[in-house]
Design a protein around this motif. Sequence first.
Motif, PDB file in Angstrom:
ATOM      1  N   THR A   1      -1.969   5.519  10.500  1.00  0.00           N
ATOM      2  CA  THR A   1      -1.750   4.855   9.218  1.00  0.00           C
ATOM      3  C   THR A   1      -2.358   3.456   9.223  1.00  0.00           C
ATOM      4  OG1 THR A   1       0.339   3.828   9.881  1.00  0.00           O
ATOM      5  CG2 THR A   1       0.461   6.066   8.936  1.00  0.00           C
ATOM      6  N   LEU A   2      -2.438   2.888   8.044  1.00  0.00           N
ATOM      7  CA  LEU A   2      -2.930   1.528   7.913  1.00  0.00           C
ATOM      8  C   LEU A   2      -1.994   0.559   8.637  1.00  0.00           C
ATOM      9  CD1 LEU A   2      -5.305   0.067   6.634  1.00  0.00           C
ATOM     10  CD2 LEU A   2      -3.893  -0.321   4.622  1.00  0.00           C
ATOM     11  N   TYR A   3      -0.716   0.861   8.620  1.00  0.00           N
ATOM     12  CA  TYR A   3       0.260   0.032   9.334  1.00  0.00           C
ATOM     13  C   TYR A   3      -0.068  -0.023  10.830  1.00  0.00           C
ATOM     14  CZ  TYR A   3       4.678  -1.596  11.265  1.00  0.00           C
ATOM     15  OH  TYR A   3       5.630  -2.288  11.968  1.00  0.00           O
ATOM     16  N   ASP A   4      -0.439   1.115  11.414  1.00  0.00           N
ATOM     17  CA  ASP A   4      -0.810   1.147  12.830  1.00  0.00           C
ATOM     18  C   ASP A   4      -1.986   0.223  13.107  1.00  0.00           C
ATOM     19  OD1 ASP A   4       1.169   3.103  13.267  1.00  0.00           O
ATOM     20  OD2 ASP A   4      -0.273   4.743  12.987  1.00  0.00           O
ATOM     21  N   VAL A   5      -2.950   0.221  12.207  1.00  0.00           N
ATOM     22  CA  VAL A   5      -4.120  -0.645  12.359  1.00  0.00           C
ATOM     23  C   VAL A   5      -3.693  -2.107  12.254  1.00  0.00           C
ATOM     24  CG1 VAL A   5      -6.377  -1.266  11.415  1.00  0.00           C
ATOM     25  CG2 VAL A   5      -5.671   1.137  11.476  1.00  0.00           C
ATOM     26  N   GLN A   6      -2.809  -2.399  11.310  1.00  0.00           N
ATOM     27  CA  GLN A   6      -2.314  -3.765  11.159  1.00  0.00           C
ATOM     28  C   GLN A   6      -1.625  -4.235  12.436  1.00  0.00           C
ATOM     29  OE1 GLN A   6       0.053  -2.965   7.656  1.00  0.00           O
ATOM     30  NE2 GLN A   6      -1.257  -4.308   6.426  1.00  0.00           N
ATOM     31  N   GLN A   7      -0.868  -3.356  13.062  1.00  0.00           N
ATOM     32  CA  GLN A   7      -0.177  -3.726  14.299  1.00  0.00           C
ATOM     33  C   GLN A   7      -1.164  -4.025  15.421  1.00  0.00           C
ATOM     34  OE1 GLN A   7       3.153  -4.392  14.197  1.00  0.00           O
ATOM     35  NE2 GLN A   7       2.613  -4.008  12.063  1.00  0.00           N
ATOM     36  N   LEU A   8      -2.247  -3.267  15.496  1.00  0.00           N
ATOM     37  CA  LEU A   8      -3.280  -3.542  16.498  1.00  0.00           C
ATOM     38  C   LEU A   8      -3.906  -4.909  16.242  1.00  0.00           C
ATOM     39  CD1 LEU A   8      -5.147  -2.721  18.844  1.00  0.00           C
ATOM     40  CD2 LEU A   8      -6.631  -1.639  17.131  1.00  0.00           C
ATOM     41  N   LEU A   9      -4.246  -5.187  15.003  1.00  0.00           N
ATOM     42  CA  LEU A   9      -4.845  -6.472  14.677  1.00  0.00           C
ATOM     43  C   LEU A   9      -3.890  -7.622  14.984  1.00  0.00           C
ATOM     44  CD1 LEU A   9      -6.685  -5.556  11.366  1.00  0.00           C
ATOM     45  CD2 LEU A   9      -7.758  -6.254  13.521  1.00  0.00           C
ATOM     46  N   LYS A  10      -2.604  -7.430  14.731  1.00  0.00           N
ATOM     47  CA  LYS A  10      -1.618  -8.470  15.025  1.00  0.00           C
ATOM     48  C   LYS A  10      -1.609  -8.835  16.497  1.00  0.00           C
ATOM     49  CE  LYS A  10       1.918  -7.845  11.491  1.00  0.00           C
ATOM     50  NZ  LYS A  10       3.342  -7.493  11.295  1.00  0.00           N
TER      51      LYS A  10
ATOM     52  N   ILE B   1     -13.189   4.061  17.321  1.00  0.00           N
ATOM     53  CA  ILE B   1     -13.487   5.232  16.503  1.00  0.00           C
ATOM     54  C   ILE B   1     -12.235   5.727  15.776  1.00  0.00           C
ATOM     55  CG2 ILE B   1     -14.148   7.677  16.596  1.00  0.00           C
ATOM     56  CD1 ILE B   1     -16.123   6.827  18.863  1.00  0.00           C
ATOM     57  N   ARG B   2     -11.118   5.816  16.498  1.00  0.00           N
ATOM     58  CA  ARG B   2      -9.874   6.294  15.866  1.00  0.00           C
ATOM     59  C   ARG B   2      -9.445   5.373  14.732  1.00  0.00           C
ATOM     60  NH1 ARG B   2      -5.849   7.253  20.731  1.00  0.00           N
ATOM     61  NH2 ARG B   2      -6.550   5.151  21.041  1.00  0.00           N
ATOM     62  N   VAL B   3      -9.541   4.071  14.957  1.00  0.00           N
ATOM     63  CA  VAL B   3      -9.140   3.111  13.933  1.00  0.00           C
ATOM     64  C   VAL B   3     -10.084   3.183  12.736  1.00  0.00           C
ATOM     65  CG1 VAL B   3      -8.938   0.648  13.443  1.00  0.00           C
ATOM     66  CG2 VAL B   3      -7.964   1.583  15.541  1.00  0.00           C
ATOM     67  N   GLN B   4     -11.375   3.298  12.978  1.00  0.00           N
ATOM     68  CA  GLN B   4     -12.330   3.381  11.874  1.00  0.00           C
ATOM     69  C   GLN B   4     -12.091   4.628  11.030  1.00  0.00           C
ATOM     70  OE1 GLN B   4     -13.623   0.900  10.819  1.00  0.00           O
ATOM     71  NE2 GLN B   4     -15.313   0.070  11.961  1.00  0.00           N
ATOM     72  N   LEU B   5     -11.712   5.723  11.661  1.00  0.00           N
ATOM     73  CA  LEU B   5     -11.406   6.945  10.901  1.00  0.00           C
ATOM     74  C   LEU B   5     -10.216   6.721   9.964  1.00  0.00           C
ATOM     75  CD1 LEU B   5     -11.886   9.696  13.637  1.00  0.00           C
ATOM     76  CD2 LEU B   5     -13.317   9.285  11.621  1.00  0.00           C
ATOM     77  N   VAL B   6      -9.198   6.041  10.456  1.00  0.00           N
ATOM     78  CA  VAL B   6      -8.037   5.731   9.607  1.00  0.00           C
ATOM     79  C   VAL B   6      -8.471   4.855   8.442  1.00  0.00           C
ATOM     80  CG1 VAL B   6      -5.843   4.483   9.512  1.00  0.00           C
ATOM     81  CG2 VAL B   6      -6.342   5.967  11.462  1.00  0.00           C
ATOM     82  N   LEU B   7      -9.256   3.822   8.742  1.00  0.00           N
ATOM     83  CA  LEU B   7      -9.681   2.901   7.686  1.00  0.00           C
ATOM     84  C   LEU B   7     -10.571   3.587   6.655  1.00  0.00           C
ATOM     85  CD1 LEU B   7     -10.345  -0.285   9.832  1.00  0.00           C
ATOM     86  CD2 LEU B   7      -8.443   0.113   8.248  1.00  0.00           C
ATOM     87  N   LYS B   8     -11.448   4.457   7.097  1.00  0.00           N
ATOM     88  CA  LYS B   8     -12.310   5.176   6.142  1.00  0.00           C
ATOM     89  C   LYS B   8     -11.485   6.098   5.250  1.00  0.00           C
ATOM     90  CE  LYS B   8     -16.487   4.814   8.794  1.00  0.00           C
ATOM     91  NZ  LYS B   8     -17.712   5.387   9.230  1.00  0.00           N
ATOM     92  N   ARG B   9     -10.495   6.772   5.828  1.00  0.00           N
ATOM     93  CA  ARG B   9      -9.631   7.636   5.031  1.00  0.00           C
ATOM     94  C   ARG B   9      -8.863   6.816   3.997  1.00  0.00           C
ATOM     95  NH1 ARG B   9      -5.630   9.425   8.529  1.00  0.00           N
ATOM     96  NH2 ARG B   9      -4.324   7.786   7.693  1.00  0.00           N
ATOM     97  N   GLU B  10      -8.287   5.715   4.425  1.00  0.00           N
ATOM     98  CA  GLU B  10      -7.530   4.858   3.510  1.00  0.00           C
ATOM     99  C   GLU B  10      -8.432   4.293   2.411  1.00  0.00           C
ATOM    100  OE1 GLU B  10      -4.254   4.292   3.330  1.00  0.00           O
ATOM    101  OE2 GLU B  10      -3.897   5.643   5.014  1.00  0.00           O
ATOM    102  N   HIS B  11      -9.659   3.959   2.761  1.00  0.00           N
ATOM    103  CA  HIS B  11     -10.613   3.423   1.781  1.00  0.00           C
ATOM    104  C   HIS B  11     -10.928   4.483   0.725  1.00  0.00           C
ATOM    105  CE1 HIS B  11     -14.287   1.574   0.166  1.00  0.00           C
ATOM    106  NE2 HIS B  11     -13.793   0.445   0.635  1.00  0.00           N
TER     107      HIS B  11
END
Length: 78
Positions: free
Chosen positions: A8-17, A54-64
């Motif tokens: 999820t986008l939340y997972d990506v946000q947690q990585l960035l944090k 790659i995994r994070v980019q796939l999530v971001l592309k899906r959300e986009h």
Amino acid sequence: MDNMSFRTLYDVQQLLKRYGTFVHVGKRIWDIELMSSEIRRLYEGGLIDKQTFIRVQLVLKREHRLEEKKQEEKDRSK
């Protein structure tokens, strides 16, 4: 990196944090685009591995895509 799952986008946000990056531009699609740029910087800087990138980019592309679809539907309903 680690075995954190990115679904999820939340997972990506947690990585960035973890790296001190907080993204809130005000429009979700802009947030997603900025997150993608920041993730690329982390990867190019050697802070995250290729598999994580790659995994994070796939999530971001899906959300986009989902946000684009929502916007198209909103535009059609006007």
